[in-house]
Design a protein around this motif. Sequence first.
Motif, PDB file in Angstrom:
ATOM      1  N   ASP A 269      51.652  36.042  29.298  1.00  0.00           N
ATOM      2  CA  ASP A 269      50.846  37.130  28.844  1.00  0.00           C
ATOM      3  C   ASP A 269      51.117  38.069  29.855  1.00  0.00           C
ATOM      4  O   ASP A 269      50.767  38.116  30.876  1.00  0.00           O
ATOM      5  CB  ASP A 269      49.421  36.755  28.788  1.00  0.00           C
ATOM      6  CG  ASP A 269      48.464  37.780  28.065  1.00  0.00           C
ATOM      7  OD1 ASP A 269      48.923  39.108  28.332  1.00  0.00           O
ATOM      8  OD2 ASP A 269      47.655  37.690  27.758  1.00  0.00           O
ATOM      9  N   GLU A 270      51.868  39.434  29.350  1.00  0.00           N
ATOM     10  CA  GLU A 270      51.986  40.282  30.489  1.00  0.00           C
ATOM     11  C   GLU A 270      50.920  41.036  30.803  1.00  0.00           C
ATOM     12  O   GLU A 270      50.997  41.714  31.709  1.00  0.00           O
ATOM     13  CB  GLU A 270      53.148  41.378  29.547  1.00  0.00           C
ATOM     14  CG  GLU A 270      52.593  42.111  28.104  1.00  0.00           C
ATOM     15  CD  GLU A 270      52.696  41.035  26.916  1.00  0.00           C
ATOM     16  OE1 GLU A 270      51.666  40.652  26.848  1.00  0.00           O
ATOM     17  OE2 GLU A 270      53.599  41.224  26.393  1.00  0.00           O
TER      18      GLU A 270
ATOM     19  N   GLU B  73      46.468  41.823  37.624  1.00  0.00           N
ATOM     20  CA  GLU B  73      46.441  41.260  39.039  1.00  0.00           C
ATOM     21  C   GLU B  73      46.848  42.481  39.927  1.00  0.00           C
ATOM     22  O   GLU B  73      46.356  42.568  40.823  1.00  0.00           O
ATOM     23  CB  GLU B  73      47.364  40.247  39.198  1.00  0.00           C
ATOM     24  CG  GLU B  73      47.207  38.899  38.472  1.00  0.00           C
ATOM     25  CD  GLU B  73      48.075  38.100  38.526  1.00  0.00           C
ATOM     26  OE1 GLU B  73      47.914  36.553  38.627  1.00  0.00           O
ATOM     27  OE2 GLU B  73      49.424  38.126  38.329  1.00  0.00           O
TER      28      GLU B  73
ATOM     29  N   LEU C  53      42.976  47.947  43.750  1.00  0.00           N
ATOM     30  CA  LEU C  53      41.776  48.129  44.088  1.00  0.00           C
ATOM     31  C   LEU C  53      41.075  47.477  45.251  1.00  0.00           C
ATOM     32  O   LEU C  53      39.836  47.507  45.508  1.00  0.00           O
ATOM     33  CB  LEU C  53      40.741  47.986  42.827  1.00  0.00           C
ATOM     34  CG  LEU C  53      41.250  48.944  41.857  1.00  0.00           C
ATOM     35  CD1 LEU C  53      40.505  48.821  40.419  1.00  0.00           C
ATOM     36  CD2 LEU C  53      40.586  50.469  42.020  1.00  0.00           C
ATOM     37  N   GLY C  54      41.758  46.409  45.820  1.00  0.00           N
ATOM     38  CA  GLY C  54      41.077  45.727  47.095  1.00  0.00           C
ATOM     39  C   GLY C  54      40.369  44.457  46.673  1.00  0.00           C
ATOM     40  O   GLY C  54      39.548  43.871  47.546  1.00  0.00           O
ATOM     41  N   PHE C  55      40.427  43.940  45.329  1.00  0.00           N
ATOM     42  CA  PHE C  55      39.535  42.744  44.967  1.00  0.00           C
ATOM     43  C   PHE C  55      40.624  41.502  45.631  1.00  0.00           C
ATOM     44  O   PHE C  55      41.557  41.520  45.099  1.00  0.00           O
ATOM     45  CB  PHE C  55      39.419  42.583  43.656  1.00  0.00           C
ATOM     46  CG  PHE C  55      38.620  43.775  43.216  1.00  0.00           C
ATOM     47  CD1 PHE C  55      37.149  43.429  43.225  1.00  0.00           C
ATOM     48  CD2 PHE C  55      38.926  44.757  42.387  1.00  0.00           C
ATOM     49  CE1 PHE C  55      36.271  44.163  42.956  1.00  0.00           C
ATOM     50  CE2 PHE C  55      37.889  45.840  42.079  1.00  0.00           C
ATOM     51  CZ  PHE C  55      36.541  45.496  42.304  1.00  0.00           C
ATOM     52  N   PRO C  56      39.980  40.705  46.417  1.00  0.00           N
ATOM     53  CA  PRO C  56      40.564  39.501  46.684  1.00  0.00           C
ATOM     54  C   PRO C  56      40.452  38.288  45.705  1.00  0.00           C
ATOM     55  O   PRO C  56      39.867  38.482  44.646  1.00  0.00           O
ATOM     56  CB  PRO C  56      39.721  38.985  47.869  1.00  0.00           C
ATOM     57  CG  PRO C  56      38.520  39.527  47.605  1.00  0.00           C
ATOM     58  CD  PRO C  56      38.664  40.783  46.956  1.00  0.00           C
ATOM     59  N   VAL C  57      41.478  37.378  45.774  1.00  0.00           N
ATOM     60  CA  VAL C  57      41.127  36.292  44.765  1.00  0.00           C
ATOM     61  C   VAL C  57      40.152  35.508  45.114  1.00  0.00           C
ATOM     62  O   VAL C  57      40.020  34.517  46.072  1.00  0.00           O
ATOM     63  CB  VAL C  57      42.448  35.450  44.742  1.00  0.00           C
ATOM     64  CG1 VAL C  57      42.474  34.072  43.729  1.00  0.00           C
ATOM     65  CG2 VAL C  57      43.787  36.214  44.518  1.00  0.00           C
TER      66      VAL C  57
ATOM     67  N   LYS D 165      44.660  44.115  42.657  1.00  0.00           N
ATOM     68  CA  LYS D 165      44.822  43.976  44.158  1.00  0.00           C
ATOM     69  C   LYS D 165      45.139  45.413  44.655  1.00  0.00           C
ATOM     70  O   LYS D 165      44.543  45.695  45.850  1.00  0.00           O
ATOM     71  CB  LYS D 165      46.581  43.694  44.134  1.00  0.00           C
ATOM     72  CG  LYS D 165      47.061  43.318  45.579  1.00  0.00           C
ATOM     73  CD  LYS D 165      48.175  42.731  45.457  1.00  0.00           C
ATOM     74  CE  LYS D 165      49.150  42.532  46.782  1.00  0.00           C
ATOM     75  NZ  LYS D 165      50.335  42.241  46.795  1.00  0.00           N
TER      76      LYS D 165
ATOM     77  N   GLU E 100      45.943  26.577  35.614  1.00  0.00           N
ATOM     78  CA  GLU E 100      47.213  27.147  35.040  1.00  0.00           C
ATOM     79  C   GLU E 100      48.339  26.010  35.453  1.00  0.00           C
ATOM     80  O   GLU E 100      49.226  25.794  34.577  1.00  0.00           O
ATOM     81  CB  GLU E 100      47.362  28.576  35.380  1.00  0.00           C
ATOM     82  CG  GLU E 100      48.765  29.029  34.689  1.00  0.00           C
ATOM     83  CD  GLU E 100      48.942  30.514  35.041  1.00  0.00           C
ATOM     84  OE1 GLU E 100      48.781  30.981  36.027  1.00  0.00           O
ATOM     85  OE2 GLU E 100      49.393  31.273  34.113  1.00  0.00           O
TER      86      GLU E 100
ATOM     87  N   LYS F 295      40.612  31.435  41.863  1.00  0.00           N
ATOM     88  CA  LYS F 295      41.636  30.407  42.411  1.00  0.00           C
ATOM     89  C   LYS F 295      41.640  29.263  41.689  1.00  0.00           C
ATOM     90  O   LYS F 295      42.711  28.630  41.595  1.00  0.00           O
ATOM     91  CB  LYS F 295      41.211  30.180  44.026  1.00  0.00           C
ATOM     92  CG  LYS F 295      41.788  29.112  44.674  1.00  0.00           C
ATOM     93  CD  LYS F 295      41.268  28.963  46.161  1.00  0.00           C
ATOM     94  CE  LYS F 295      42.199  28.011  46.751  1.00  0.00           C
ATOM     95  NZ  LYS F 295      42.063  26.899  46.433  1.00  0.00           N
TER      96      LYS F 295
ATOM     97  N   VAL G 200      48.349  39.800  32.358  1.00  0.00           N
ATOM     98  CA  VAL G 200      47.980  39.165  33.396  1.00  0.00           C
ATOM     99  C   VAL G 200      48.401  39.735  34.743  1.00  0.00           C
ATOM    100  O   VAL G 200      47.660  40.114  35.754  1.00  0.00           O
ATOM    101  CB  VAL G 200      48.171  37.580  33.474  1.00  0.00           C
ATOM    102  CG1 VAL G 200      47.555  36.809  34.739  1.00  0.00           C
ATOM    103  CG2 VAL G 200      47.215  36.856  32.332  1.00  0.00           C
TER     104      VAL G 200
ATOM    105  N   ARG H  58      35.170  51.004  41.913  1.00  0.00           N
ATOM    106  CA  ARG H  58      36.213  50.266  41.521  1.00  0.00           C
ATOM    107  C   ARG H  58      36.277  48.947  40.659  1.00  0.00           C
ATOM    108  O   ARG H  58      37.076  48.705  39.798  1.00  0.00           O
ATOM    109  CB  ARG H  58      36.897  49.864  42.941  1.00  0.00           C
ATOM    110  CG  ARG H  58      35.952  48.837  43.682  1.00  0.00           C
ATOM    111  CD  ARG H  58      36.582  48.238  44.997  1.00  0.00           C
ATOM    112  NE  ARG H  58      35.833  47.408  45.568  1.00  0.00           N
ATOM    113  CZ  ARG H  58      36.217  46.187  46.016  1.00  0.00           C
ATOM    114  NH1 ARG H  58      37.404  45.866  46.442  1.00  0.00           N
ATOM    115  NH2 ARG H  58      35.275  45.228  46.642  1.00  0.00           N
TER     116      ARG H  58
ATOM    117  N   TYR I  96      43.661  29.672  38.497  1.00  0.00           N
ATOM    118  CA  TYR I  96      45.162  29.665  38.885  1.00  0.00           C
ATOM    119  C   TYR I  96      45.591  27.984  38.801  1.00  0.00           C
ATOM    120  O   TYR I  96      46.546  27.683  38.381  1.00  0.00           O
ATOM    121  CB  TYR I  96      45.428  30.384  40.311  1.00  0.00           C
ATOM    122  CG  TYR I  96      45.493  31.637  40.066  1.00  0.00           C
ATOM    123  CD1 TYR I  96      46.353  32.251  38.906  1.00  0.00           C
ATOM    124  CD2 TYR I  96      45.188  32.813  41.037  1.00  0.00           C
ATOM    125  CE1 TYR I  96      46.267  33.845  38.902  1.00  0.00           C
ATOM    126  CE2 TYR I  96      45.265  33.884  40.893  1.00  0.00           C
ATOM    127  CZ  TYR I  96      45.506  34.434  39.803  1.00  0.00           C
ATOM    128  OH  TYR I  96      45.961  35.945  39.862  1.00  0.00           O
ATOM    129  N   GLU I  97      44.926  27.366  39.692  1.00  0.00           N
ATOM    130  CA  GLU I  97      45.001  26.030  39.590  1.00  0.00           C
ATOM    131  C   GLU I  97      45.040  24.957  38.444  1.00  0.00           C
ATOM    132  O   GLU I  97      45.836  24.273  38.084  1.00  0.00           O
ATOM    133  CB  GLU I  97      44.120  25.373  40.754  1.00  0.00           C
ATOM    134  CG  GLU I  97      44.281  25.838  42.095  1.00  0.00           C
ATOM    135  CD  GLU I  97      43.396  25.127  43.090  1.00  0.00           C
ATOM    136  OE1 GLU I  97      42.404  24.366  42.790  1.00  0.00           O
ATOM    137  OE2 GLU I  97      43.242  25.417  44.263  1.00  0.00           O
TER     138      GLU I  97
END
Lengths: 277, 286
Positions: free
Chosen positions: A166-167, A173, A179-183, A177, A194, A188, A169, A62, A191-192
């Motif tokens: 940016d399309e 995401e 494939l089951g990958f957490p953030v 998601k 950003e 994290k 991203v 994955r 994102y902050e």
Amino acid sequence: MTKQDTTLWDQQRNKIISKKGGWLIGDGVYCHGYEMMNELVGKVSYMQVVVLNATGRLPERRLAECIEAAHICLSWPDSRIWCNHIGALGGTMRASSVASTVAGVLATDSRSYGIKPLKAGLSFIQAAMLAFNNGVSVADIVTNECAKHGGKPFIMGYGRPIAKGDERVPAMERVAKNLGFPVGAHLKLAYEIESVLDERFNEGMNINGYMSAFLSDQGFSPDEVYLICSTLVASGVTACYVDMRNRPAGTFLPLRCDDVLYQGKPHRLLPEQKEEL
Amino acid sequence: MINKDVRGEEMEKQQRHQKVSVRSEPFADKVSTRIWEELASSDNPYIADSSRCHGYDLIDLMRGASYIDTFYLLFRGELPSTDERQLLEKLMIGLINPGPRHPATRAAMNAGIGKTDPQHILPISLAIMGGEHLGAGEVEGAMRFMRRHRREDPARLVEQLLKERGEEQPEEGDWHIVPGFGSCFGSVDLMPSKLVTLLLELPGCGEIIKWGARFSAALEKHNMGWLNVGVAAAVFADLGFHPRSGAGLFQLLSAPGLLAHGMEQANKPITAMPFISDKAYTIDYD
């Protein structure tokens, strides 16, 4: 003259000691400890082997799928993009597809786009993580990084030439998601960062920023990602090559003489010609 | 079962990205150049009726200038003086062939014997020649280093660098203390110094070559000295080439030898080059 010590080189003459694998004729083909024909072929994906060859570690399928999806995001058939443009020029002058694709790939060894900024993106977010863990606030991380560029919002992995936003991203995401990958911690933090950049400069995260953080969360180093992504743009370059290869030669963005703006010295004579006058 | 990061889940829900929109950056209408002017023929705007290099007509250059003159003109915008022409020409001869043991030449030979299309032999070897160890990737750094330090005492600088960078010396193998200078197979390389000895005799020899020779001499007792890339860098710097051009110029000057060696192998059978036997090929994982 004293005889120099050349032991290091003498030990390597006429032999290869591989730390990666090889073909033991009649026995098998080995790759990082796996017997390729029985343990890898048909059992793992090509991208898993790409990561294995680059890092020595076989990732779970994955994760390789996620990296493969990033390759799709970063290799699209638009011949205006610099590396793809080279592929199209190869097509229009009837270079081979291999030469054109490789030339386009080589162009991504660039400070501006392609793989080096991705490597720099990982270096940034990993350094930012270290700073954050040492108590530096996200706001200060942004301020300090922008200060390196005269206060402008030049942070590797954020902003983008030509367009804002940016399309790729949200697309990545979605892949991660599904494939089951957490953030993870790096993402994290990314994102902050950003959010701060958006608030201060109206700039957002680009695919580089997302992948740098995601791959950092997966334990990759900047150098490893550079190795994994060596041929990141190849497919898009080939597409642009084919597009022009299938049209009359020399017809890709043809330039008339006056389409090039000459800004140099006016016509002049060689010194010998002046003497003759 | 995947262990979900709860904070991460919250971030996923909260994260909103910018809508994609065009920046409308002001791109140029036309590509521009100060190097080359092409004047269109009267009946076809795509056909050039004359070409000029920095103002000189190409046919005039063919009649009245040498290849070296025109080469220099392309990059510097003016014709060279007699001394500059001679200096560049001597360097071009000195660097015309990296030799059959250089990795870039070996790449060319490998492509040749492997029956790679002949038009690929030069790009393949030049890509390898771009490396940072004895390759073009070292030239810009060497030019910048010498330009920056040319007013300093070379002997004192060597001691200072050894003090500052001593820990960077690899436990085994060669060490380039600065780009363009170091050891080669554990020794001082001899050919670069021989090239420089000749260059020092020329009237066009500039201050950076002279400074580099003193720096190289100061390194000798530490088993290091000039490398070919350093010699090239010194000449390029004295001739006024921009450091960023250094890598490509070095590749250009090496190209004849790379191609010649590649082509020499192209008609030979694949068995004309050693293929390491199974016995001499060992797999030894870390």
